[in-house]
Design an enzyme around this catalytic site. Structure first.
Site, mmCIF file in Angstrom:
data_model
loop_
_atom_site.group_PDB
_atom_site.id
_atom_site.type_symbol
_atom_site.label_atom_id
_atom_site.label_comp_id
_atom_site.label_asym_id
_atom_site.label_seq_id
_atom_site.Cartn_x
_atom_site.Cartn_y
_atom_site.Cartn_z
ATOM 1 N N ASP A 167 5.490 59.958 -69.720
ATOM 2 C CA ASP A 167 4.533 59.717 -68.642
ATOM 3 C C ASP A 167 3.290 60.588 -68.783
ATOM 4 O O ASP A 167 3.351 61.808 -68.614
ATOM 5 C CB ASP A 167 5.215 59.996 -67.297
ATOM 6 C CG ASP A 167 4.263 59.830 -66.130
ATOM 7 O OD1 ASP A 167 3.415 58.924 -66.197
ATOM 8 O OD2 ASP A 167 4.357 60.602 -65.173
ATOM 9 N N ASP B 40 -2.524 56.150 -67.509
ATOM 10 C CA ASP B 40 -1.156 56.491 -67.118
ATOM 11 C C ASP B 40 -0.162 55.551 -67.783
ATOM 12 O O ASP B 40 -0.107 54.365 -67.462
ATOM 13 C CB ASP B 40 -1.030 56.413 -65.595
ATOM 14 C CG ASP B 40 0.316 56.908 -65.086
ATOM 15 O OD1 ASP B 40 1.135 57.359 -65.908
ATOM 16 O OD2 ASP B 40 0.555 56.843 -63.877
#
Length: 410
Positions: free
Chosen positions: A82, A289
């Site tokens: 992430d 992201d």
């Protein structure tokens, strides 16, 4: 177990209808002290959930999962890779009130290299929420935009990544041993590997040991042969160079975690839709992201963009389907022919094809717009739009670079 201090990061704002992609990661050593990681689909013969005993990967809907081994003897951990958060954490024994996982949880008492971090140490304050427990351990609380939450103890441990050739890379890493973890996590997930820009992130920690905080990724598009792997690479040789490379500046803010960039607008075909109707934009109004599949845009910008997308598509959008909600969706057996969207970052234009912007829904013969609205003034550039681009994150030159690439051949 942790105190009441709370850190929030807006990753995992996942729209369920766009969350069918199942992939994982497999490490490969490189020659200059860096290493790379393959991304493998859940239904690939290389996946451990395909009855293959030799695989080193796992997968989850819409997320990229990286396998690392923690402790001595090593315990395999499959965590969400992430770029929108910093903390590397995994579920640890004892774990009360935790979500279910199919693999055994990490037991720190069985590892000879595990060590708790004192709340008085500098390492405890790498994370803003580190506070003292009654035993002077470093307790933490870390939250996510999806409502997910991890609470536990900060510790230091040996983390090993095994390459496809069998070569092992071992690093000493500060991580979160989560004893109370909740949220919309799948039972294949064992935590999160934070690749953000903060001091406690996996990138920052391995960067200080490898001599470089650069990394790059080449993700496969949503609809891809599951036997083909994507790749993420770490180390000094991951700078994205060559023909057709475009770069946009990284914008430094008080929050060092997200990779902020500036989005000026998006063209639908030849029609330009500005981020702001006034034409004025704030620097760093969007971040990249990998933990969020769709692109998220502020409501006003999204509304204006959707109007123009609909104007350029001859099909009638689906209306009144409770399974689809308010998403822009069309009935079609194959993906739409257009329009092409051009994302106008500062100093860089990135063209998105329908394979990036229209995603097959769980309902047969339905494709939905891979861009959704958010309640924020800023935006998130999710993983759907990152497919078939070699994307370099360079914190040394403070830029993000995009190179159109067939990621199946990387």
């Amino acid at each position: 177990m942790a105190g009441n201090t709370f850190m929030f990061h807006p990753c995992f704002l996942v729209v369920s209808i766009l969350s069918n992609f199942l992939i994982g990661l497999l490490a490969t050593a490189s020659s200059n002290g860096g290493f790379s990681v393959e991304l493998i689909r859940l239904d690939s013969p290389n996946s451990p959930f395909y009855n293959s005993l030799q695989s080193q990967v796992t997968a989850y809907k819409g997320h990229h999962l990286m396998k690392v081994s923690i402790g001595t003897p090593p315990v395999d951990i499959y965590g969400i890779a992430d770029t929108g958060s910093d903390l590397l954490w995994t579920q640890c024994v004892p774990c009360e009130g935790c979500y279910n996982q199919i693999n055994p949880m990490f037991n720190p008492q069985t590892s000879s290299t595990y060590s708790d971090i004192s709340c008085h140490s500098e390492q405890c304050h790498l994370i803003d929420t580190g506070i003292c427990s009654p035993q002077n351990l470093c307790n933490y609380t870390y939250g996510y935009g999806s409502g997910g939450l991890t609470q536990g103890v900060m510790a230091k441990e040996k983390v090993t990544i095994t390459s496809t050739s069998g070569q092992q890379i071992s690093l000493d890493i500060v991580f979160g041993c989560g004893h109370n973890n909740t949220g919309t996590f799948n039972d294949h997930e064992m935590g999160i590997i934070g690749l953000g820009g903060g001091s406690v992130s996996f990138i920052s920690q391995i960067g200080s040991q490898l001599g470089s905080k650069r990394f790059s990724q080449c993700l496969l598009p949503f609809v891809t042969d599951p036997s083909i792997a994507s790749k993420i690479s770490f180390g000094n040789d991951t700078e994205v160079l060559g023909q057709d490379v475009v770069s946009t500046p990284l914008v430094s803010k008080d929050d060092k975690t997200p990779y902020f960039v500036t989005l000026e607008g998006i063209s639908v075909g030849d029609t330009y839709v500005p981020f702001k109707s006034s034409g004025m934009v704030s620097k760093g109004n969007m971040f990249l992201d990998s933990g969020t599949p769709p692109i998220l845009l502020p409501q006003d910008f999204y509304d204006r963009l959707v109007v123009e997308v609909q104007n350029q598509i001859s099909l009638e959008p689906i209306k009144g389907d409770p399974d689809l909600g308010t998403q822009l969706c069309y009935r079609t057996q194959t993906n739409l022919d257009g329009p092409i969207l051009t994302v106008h970052f500062e100093s860089a234009q990135v063209k998105l094809m329908p394979i990036h912007t229209f995603i097959p829904a769980p309902k047969d013969g339905v494709f939905c717009f891979g861009i959704v609205s958010s309640g924020s003034d800023g935006g998130i550039y999710g993983s759907f739009a990152q497919g078939n681009f070699l994307i370099g994150f360079d914190r040394e030159t403070m830029k993000v670079s995009f190179k159109p690439t067939d990621c199946s051949k990387q």
